[in-house]
Design an enzyme around this catalytic site. Structure first.
Site, PDB file in Angstrom:
ATOM      1  N   GLU A 113     -13.666  -4.694   0.009  1.00  0.00           N
ATOM      2  CA  GLU A 113     -13.222  -4.428   1.379  1.00  0.00           C
ATOM      3  C   GLU A 113     -14.401  -4.729   2.296  1.00  0.00           C
ATOM      4  OE1 GLU A 113     -12.105  -0.355   0.977  1.00  0.00           O
ATOM      5  OE2 GLU A 113     -10.217  -0.820  -0.023  1.00  0.00           O
ATOM      6  N   ASP A 143       0.859  -1.182   0.000  1.00  0.00           N
ATOM      7  CA  ASP A 143       0.000   0.000   0.000  1.00  0.00           C
ATOM      8  C   ASP A 143       0.897   1.235   0.000  1.00  0.00           C
ATOM      9  OD1 ASP A 143      -3.153  -0.757   1.392  1.00  0.00           O
ATOM     10  OD2 ASP A 143      -1.678  -2.233   0.787  1.00  0.00           O
TER      11      ASP A 143
END
Length: 248
Positions: A127, A8
Site C-alpha cells: 500500500e 474489500d
C-alpha cells in the site's frame, strides 16, 4: 493480462472507500463475486478491511461460500500473520494469500509460507503513498506508516519469495481518477515478479494511460464495477486490445 475484481469486506459487507477511508457498504460480497465471475473476470480478490483491528482474518466463511459458485482463482488478504493463517485461508478455498502487514512485521513469514505452500500462492501487497519524490509503504489498510521505501520493499519481497506483487496506490484508491502510472513503472523496473495494479480505475482513458507505459499482469477494479460505471466485458475488451503490443 488478468481483469481482477477487488472486493474489500468489513463485517460481512462489501465496502468501498476513498484512500481506504470513509467506507461505504456496496452489497453482499458473495453476490458481487458471483456476478463478476459470471460476467467474465479472471480472478477475484477478497480483502478484509478491518483485519488489523481483530488481529485475524474474518473472511474464511466468505471464501468457503464463494467457492460453491465461483470457479476462477480467489485470493484472500488481510490478517495473514502466520503459516497457520495461510493454511486456514487455503483450506477455506483460496488459491492465493495476500500478505502485507505480516511481512512488514516479519519478512521471514514470506519465506516460511513459500517453503510450505510454494511462491505461486503468495501475493506481496504494498500500500503506497507518495511522499515528495518517493513512495512509502503503509500497513493496516493504509493507516500506519512503515518508513519503508516502496521500490526497495518490492525487491525485498521478491527476494523473500513472493510469487507476485499487488501495488495499491492509496493516493488514487477509490478516486476513480486514474492510476499512479509512475508508481507502477518504478516498481516494474526493479522486479521480475508479475504486478497487479490496484487503485484509481474509473474510465477507459485511465487504462490507456497505464498501458501506454507499463504492462502489468493484472488490473484490479473495484468502484467502477461496484457502482456499475462500466461492465466487465467493456474493460476486458479494451485490455484485449493491448495483449499483443508493447508499451512505448
Amino acid at each position: 493480462m488478468r481483469l481482477i475484481s477487488r472486493i474489500d469486506v468489513k463485517n460481512e459487507w462489501a465496502i468501498k472507500g476513498i484512500h481506504l477511508e470513509g467506507l461505504r457498504k456496496v452489497g453482499d460480497p458473495n453476490t458481487l463475486a458471483v456476478d463478476y465471475y459470471k460476467a467474465g473476470v479472471d480472478e477475484i480478490v477478497f480483502m478484509d478491511a478491518v483485519a488489523s483491528l481483530y488481529n485475524r482474518n474474518n473472511l474464511f466463511g466468505v471464501i468457503e461460500k464463494a467457492c460453491e459458485n465461483v470457479f476462477v482463482p480467489i485470493a484472500l488478504g488481510g490478517g495473514i500473520r502466520s503459516v497457520a493463517d495461510a493454511a486456514a485461508a487455503l483450506n477455506a478455498g483460496a488459491d492465493k494469500v495476500i500478505i502485507n502487514t505480516g511481512a512488514v512485521h516479519d519478512i521471514n513469514l514470506i519465506s516460511d509460507v513459500a517453503a510450505r505452500f510454494g511462491s505461486q500462492c503468495i501475493v506481496g501487497s504494498i500500500e503506497a503513498k507518495k511522499i515528495d519524490t518517493r513512495w512509502e509503504a503503509y500497513i493496516d489498510n493504509g493507516r500506519e506508516v512503515t518508513g519503508l521505501d516502496v521500490v526497495d520493499w518490492a525487491q525485498t519481497l521478491e527476494k523473500a519469495g513472493v510469487g507476485e506483487l499487488m501495488i495499491t496506490s492509496v493516493d488514487k484508491e477509490g478516486t476513480q481518477r486514474g492510476f499512479d502510472v509512475q508508481l507502477v513503472a518504478a516498481v516494474q523496473e526493479v522486479t521480475r515478479r508479475p504486478i497487479i495494479v490496484s487503485g484509481g480505475y474509473g474510465q477507459p482513458k485511465h487504462l490507456d494511460a497505464l498501458l501506454a507505459k507499463v504492462r502489468p499482469s493484472g488490473i484490479a477494479v473495484a468502484a467502477a464495477l461496484h457502482y456499475k460505471k462500466q461492465e466487465v466485458a467493456e474493460i476486458r475488451a479494451q485490455m484485449n486490445g493491448y495483449e499483443d503490443t508493447d508499451p512505448s
